[in-house]
Design an enzyme around this catalytic site. Structure first.
Site, PDB file in Angstrom:
ATOM      1  CB  SER A 139      -0.874   0.041   1.256  1.00  0.00           C
ATOM      2  OG  SER A 139      -1.595  -1.148   1.397  1.00  0.00           O
TER       3      SER A 139
HETATM    4  N1  SAH Z   1       0.557  -5.135   4.305  1.00  0.00           N
HETATM    5  C1  SAH Z   1       1.172  -5.591   3.093  1.00  0.00           C
HETATM    6  C2  SAH Z   1       0.263  -5.376   1.916  1.00  0.00           C
HETATM    7  C3  SAH Z   1       0.026  -6.646   1.204  1.00  0.00           C
HETATM    8  S1  SAH Z   1      -1.198  -6.627  -0.048  1.00  0.00           S
HETATM    9  C4  SAH Z   1       2.546  -4.985   2.884  1.00  0.00           C
HETATM   10  O1  SAH Z   1       2.975  -4.124   3.666  1.00  0.00           O
HETATM   11  O2  SAH Z   1       3.224  -5.411   1.954  1.00  0.00           O
HETATM   12  C5  SAH Z   1      -2.436  -7.636   0.664  1.00  0.00           C
HETATM   13  C6  SAH Z   1      -2.073  -9.046   0.979  1.00  0.00           C
HETATM   14  O3  SAH Z   1      -3.228  -9.689   1.493  1.00  0.00           O
HETATM   15  C7  SAH Z   1      -1.633  -9.887  -0.220  1.00  0.00           C
HETATM   16  O4  SAH Z   1      -0.343 -10.351  -0.009  1.00  0.00           O
HETATM   17  C8  SAH Z   1      -2.655 -11.030  -0.266  1.00  0.00           C
HETATM   18  O5  SAH Z   1      -2.096 -12.283  -0.647  1.00  0.00           O
HETATM   19  C9  SAH Z   1      -3.113 -11.047   1.175  1.00  0.00           C
HETATM   20  N2  SAH Z   1      -4.402 -11.715   1.404  1.00  0.00           N
HETATM   21  C10 SAH Z   1      -5.548 -11.685   0.681  1.00  0.00           C
HETATM   22  N3  SAH Z   1      -6.491 -12.459   1.252  1.00  0.00           N
HETATM   23  C11 SAH Z   1      -5.925 -12.990   2.390  1.00  0.00           C
HETATM   24  C12 SAH Z   1      -6.385 -13.883   3.394  1.00  0.00           C
HETATM   25  N4  SAH Z   1      -7.623 -14.410   3.402  1.00  0.00           N
HETATM   26  N5  SAH Z   1      -5.542 -14.210   4.397  1.00  0.00           N
HETATM   27  C13 SAH Z   1      -4.283 -13.715   4.441  1.00  0.00           C
HETATM   28  N6  SAH Z   1      -3.784 -12.873   3.506  1.00  0.00           N
HETATM   29  C14 SAH Z   1      -4.598 -12.513   2.487  1.00  0.00           C
END
Ligand code: SAH
Length: 259
Positions: free
Chosen positions: A102
């Site tokens: 993000s």
């Molecule tokens: N906070 C992260 C942003 C990652 S983007 C950072 O700082 O990089 C969002 C993430 O949520 C993705 O990696 C995706 O695989 C994950 N995601 C989506 N659905 C999910 C679920 N049910 N459980 C765990 N992770 C999930």
């Protein structure tokens, strides 16, 4: 052998007329062929980060704890080397497997909202926090500076491992990375003072509300009936759940299962 992460690269930008002079670089840049460029040719990441923090503050982030955390975590170490140059711009960036980190302003916004939990006021800080969607681990590193314990769950093994590698050098004893389906929350760490989701679904999984402590706060992107994704805050009070709909946002989809 552990691979060395790239340093912050050189970028020479002409100073804006009347604007601040670009910082002097202190990072030696590795040129193709392995000959290090003389120091003084790249941007010092601390200076670039502190400008990012100034922009966050100018954009409305008022919490000094959040600004300090954003100023301390080296975002450029969490993105691929080709994207390092953009690491301190207010933009989301790809982190592999179709996912994105993000933009800094939304990370700061969500952190500030979490700190607004009643329980954080009454106990003088955030205790245990669950992050759904570890991704590359950047936000978990920011959270580690704002909460006592961080449980961060990711459903994609490739990213779970990437986050582990990215966070290793920080040796954050209060961050626990879990490979699993965050739609079920993570019962072992519950109840949570805060839950923050980095992926958005059509509705909030029930487990999240159940695993929230009384006085705790959930901050998550969720789709409204018309399909628009908004930031939702849910406060758990002794009398039930209080929901607040905030601004429109664009997060990757929340999916079930592990792969
Ligand atoms: N906070 C992260 C942003 C990652 S983007 C950072 O700082 O990089 C969002 C993430 O949520 C993705 O990696 C995706 O695989 C994950 N995601 C989506 N659905 C999910 C679920 N049910 N459980 C765990 N992770 C999930």
């Amino acid at each position: 052998m552990q691979q060395r992460r790239p340093g912050f690269p050189a970028r020479i930008t002409p100073p804006a007329p009347g604007g601040p002079r670009p910082p002097i670089l202190s990072v030696a840049v590795q040129r193709p062929g392995g000959i290090p460029a003389p120091a003084g040719l790249g941007l010092d990441s601390a200076a670039v980060r502190s400008r990012m923090v100034q922009r966050l503050a100018a954009g409305g982030v008022g919490s000094s704890a959040v600004l300090a955390a954003m100023g301390a975590v080296e975002r450029h170490r969490f993105v691929d080397s080709a994207l390092v140059i953009q690491a301190y711009e207010d933009t989301s960036l790809p982190i592999g497997l179709g996912q994105t980190i993000s933009k800094p302003s939304i990370v700061a916004r969500m952190m500030e909202l979490l700190l607004g939990a009643d329980i954080a006021h009454s106990t003088g800080g955030l205790g245990r926090v669950l992050e759904v969607g570890t991704g590359c681990g950047y936000q978990a590193a920011v959270l580690a500076r704002l909460a006592r314990e961080v449980y961060s769950i990711e459903r994609l093994r490739g990213l779970h491992e990437k986050a582990r590698a990215n966070l290793r050098h920080l040796r954050l004893a209060n961050v626990h990375l879990i490979l699993g389906d965050g739609m079920e929350g993570y019962a072992k760490g519950a109840p949570y003072a805060g839950i923050v989701a980095a992926a958005g679904g059509a509705q909030l999984p029930q487990a999240w509300c159940e695993q929230l402590a009384v006085g705790g706060r959930l901050v998550a992107p969720t789709a409204l009936a018309d399909g628009q994704q908004v930031l939702l805050v849910v406060d758990k009070t002794a009398h039930g759940l209080k929901q607040t709909v905030l601004e429109p946002v664009h997060f990757v989809p929340l999916k079930s299962g592990v792969s």
